[in-house]
Design a protein around this motif. Sequence first.
Motif, short mmCIF file in Angstrom:
data_model
loop_
_atom_site.label_atom_id
_atom_site.label_comp_id
_atom_site.label_asym_id
_atom_site.label_seq_id
_atom_site.Cartn_x
_atom_site.Cartn_y
_atom_site.Cartn_z
N LEU A 73 27.75 36.71 28.02
CA LEU A 73 28.61 36.43 29.17
C LEU A 73 30.02 36.98 28.93
N ASP A 74 30.51 36.82 27.71
CA ASP A 74 31.83 37.37 27.38
C ASP A 74 31.84 38.89 27.56
N GLY A 75 30.77 39.54 27.06
CA GLY A 75 30.67 40.99 27.21
C GLY A 75 30.53 41.40 28.67
N TYR A 76 29.81 40.61 29.43
CA TYR A 76 29.61 40.88 30.86
C TYR A 76 30.94 40.80 31.60
N LYS A 77 31.71 39.77 31.31
CA LYS A 77 33.01 39.60 31.97
C LYS A 77 33.97 40.72 31.56
N ALA A 78 33.90 41.14 30.29
CA ALA A 78 34.75 42.24 29.83
C ALA A 78 34.37 43.53 30.55
N ALA A 79 33.06 43.76 30.72
CA ALA A 79 32.59 44.96 31.44
C ALA A 79 33.03 44.91 32.91
N GLN A 80 32.99 43.73 33.50
CA GLN A 80 33.45 43.58 34.88
C GLN A 80 34.95 43.88 34.98
N ARG A 81 35.72 43.41 33.98
CA ARG A 81 37.16 43.67 33.99
C ARG A 81 37.43 45.17 33.88
N ASP A 82 36.66 45.86 33.01
CA ASP A 82 36.83 47.31 32.85
C ASP A 82 36.53 48.03 34.16
N LEU A 83 35.44 47.63 34.82
CA LEU A 83 35.07 48.27 36.08
C LEU A 83 36.13 48.01 37.14
N ARG A 84 36.59 46.76 37.19
CA ARG A 84 37.62 46.39 38.17
C ARG A 84 38.89 47.18 37.94
N SER A 85 39.24 47.38 36.67
CA SER A 85 40.43 48.15 36.32
C SER A 85 40.30 49.60 36.77
N LEU A 86 39.10 50.18 36.56
CA LEU A 86 38.87 51.56 36.98
C LEU A 86 38.93 51.69 38.50
N LEU A 87 38.35 50.72 39.21
CA LEU A 87 38.37 50.76 40.67
C LEU A 87 39.78 50.60 41.22
N ASP A 88 40.53 49.69 40.58
CA ASP A 88 41.94 49.51 40.99
C ASP A 88 42.73 50.78 40.73
N PHE A 89 42.48 51.38 39.56
CA PHE A 89 43.17 52.63 39.21
C PHE A 89 42.81 53.73 40.20
N GLN A 90 41.53 53.78 40.55
CA GLN A 90 41.08 54.80 41.50
C GLN A 90 41.76 54.61 42.85
N SER A 91 41.81 53.36 43.30
CA SER A 91 42.43 53.07 44.59
C SER A 91 43.88 53.53 44.63
N GLN A 92 44.60 53.25 43.54
CA GLN A 92 46.01 53.63 43.47
C GLN A 92 46.16 55.13 43.21
N ALA A 93 45.28 55.64 42.33
CA ALA A 93 45.41 57.04 41.91
C ALA A 93 45.11 58.01 43.05
N ILE A 94 44.16 57.62 43.91
CA ILE A 94 43.82 58.51 45.03
C ILE A 94 45.04 58.72 45.93
N LYS A 95 45.83 57.65 46.08
CA LYS A 95 47.04 57.77 46.92
C LYS A 95 48.03 58.74 46.28
N GLU A 96 48.08 58.77 44.96
CA GLU A 96 49.06 59.59 44.26
C GLU A 96 48.50 60.96 43.85
N HIS A 97 47.18 61.13 43.99
CA HIS A 97 46.52 62.31 43.43
C HIS A 97 47.08 63.62 44.00
N ASP A 98 47.20 63.70 45.34
CA ASP A 98 47.68 64.95 45.95
C ASP A 98 49.09 65.29 45.49
N TYR A 99 49.94 64.27 45.45
CA TYR A 99 51.33 64.50 45.04
C TYR A 99 51.38 64.92 43.57
N ASN A 100 50.61 64.23 42.72
CA ASN A 100 50.58 64.58 41.29
C ASN A 100 50.02 65.99 41.08
N SER A 101 49.01 66.35 41.88
CA SER A 101 48.43 67.70 41.77
C SER A 101 49.46 68.76 42.14
N PHE A 102 50.24 68.48 43.18
CA PHE A 102 51.31 69.39 43.59
C PHE A 102 52.34 69.57 42.48
#
Length: 552
Positions: free
Chosen positions: A162-191
């Motif tokens: 269960l501890d490992g499962y929750k840690a994996a969920q946190r990692d996935l949530r972190s990636l999804l949050d990063f993706q959500s924020q990063a997509i907004k900044e991606h075009d500007y950063n690419s420029f």
Amino acid sequence: MLTNLSIKNYALIDDLNVSFPTGFVTITGETGAGKSILLGALSLVLGKRADLSSLRNKEQKCIVEAEFEIDNYGLQPFFKENDLDYDRQTILRREIHPSGKSRAFINDSPVTLDILSSLGNSLVDVHSQHQTLRLTENEFQLKVVDALANNDNLLDDYRQVLDGYKAAQRDLRSLLDFQSQAIKEHDYNSFLLHELQSTDLREGLQIELEEEYEQLSNVESILETLSQSDQLLNDEQLGILTRLEELKRAVQNISGYGNNFESLYGRIQSVMIELDDLSSEMDILRGGVEVNPQRLQEVNTQLQMLYDLQKKHQAANIQELIAIREALSEKVGKVENLEAQITSAQKAVEDKEAVLHKLAVSLRENRNAVIPKLKNMLQDKLSHLGMPSATFKIVLEASDNFRLNGRDDLIFQFSANKGSDYGELKKVASGGELSRIMLTIKSILAKYERLPTMIFDEIDTGVSGEISNTMANIMEQMSRSMQVFSITHLPQVASKGETQFKVFKEEFDGKTMTRIKKLTEDERVVELAEMLGGKNMSDSALAHAKQLLQVP
């Protein structure tokens, strides 16, 4: 087990120190003698919140110390986790100061109240008619079922996954949050990244461009200076090299007259070689210098771009621009590779969830297997406690969520009388019934796991003599594997104790104080006789007391 209790300046207690033995200990005393005060002081050292009004002398601090033998409780990990010195004879101490400040200690090391309370819960379980609420909690009910099902190792495995499962969920949530924020900044950063990559950023570039710019901007002055220098060196009449040739010939005439003159001649030759080389290099430089407005413009444009980029990114130099370029490249790369990472993280969650589900199913199967046994044990024991018609309906239902103890909801229903509908314990059972059910459950648990010191606080109130005798027998049986205290008003219960203490009041210097003493066999006879017939003891009361204690 609790081996010693010391109380100073608490309520009606001035200074009290008492040692307790193993086995079944009964505590008696008249109403108002101070049994609840004794329990209150113990609760303080077990982590209960302090109340300034409990200080006997408001100008002195209250100190409560409890010593425990903890060798068999497996508490070493707790002490290690909280950076405490482990000792099989562990002392818990609580100090309440007149200012209201409270301090807690474990083996003389200061600890927070939460740590003290956590350890206290592992050492003492206080149960009274007013503290049966835990019996109605799903978590406690599952704990009882798990004890019978011998689920300890399976629960350890489940919680680790269960501890490992929750840690994996946190990692996935972190990636999804990063993706959500990063997509907004991606075009500007690419420029920004493309802008930096379009410039050949390398260490030393700015210095090279600035030097080239200075040369191209001052080409006429450079050519004029180089021409003048050539004339000064090579003029046929007055040039430095021409005159130096004359000097060389003159000194050559005397070079054979001694080492000094030969050395002088050599040095003149060296100067001529150096100046000749210098003249050649200036010729080369002059040949390489030309007026080139187009290149000047190119260099100027490159420099201006560098300066603009430094200003835009608040960089002090080209090295910082390179670092910013690398950071942007990493950010853009992360976004571009994010889908693969998210897919991998989702698979990790799914894999751990599959293992977790399998373990949860195993827990449920084990629980279902012992529920009939638990029902029969409860109903059998309660029938001897004046509840012959008591029945239980215990059902497990799968939950949608993974909890700390599995994936089950336990429906624990009770009916006290034949023909009565089943209902939740807290809704259909009286206080007296809950006390008897809790005593029964604790007696069952005592056979399957190591329980802490148990204190039953007048749970026999309102029951008949025969039933109280059965309750006393149950507590006596429990005490064979653990330390059990019973605070009681019933002589049938008090007589079952291997050891009996009496709590009483006495006046000293015009002040009332609570005392406690261990009773001798003769004192127990008198105490039980008074409990049976009052202060004016009859012969029959004394005879009955001796009969209860099985003494001649």
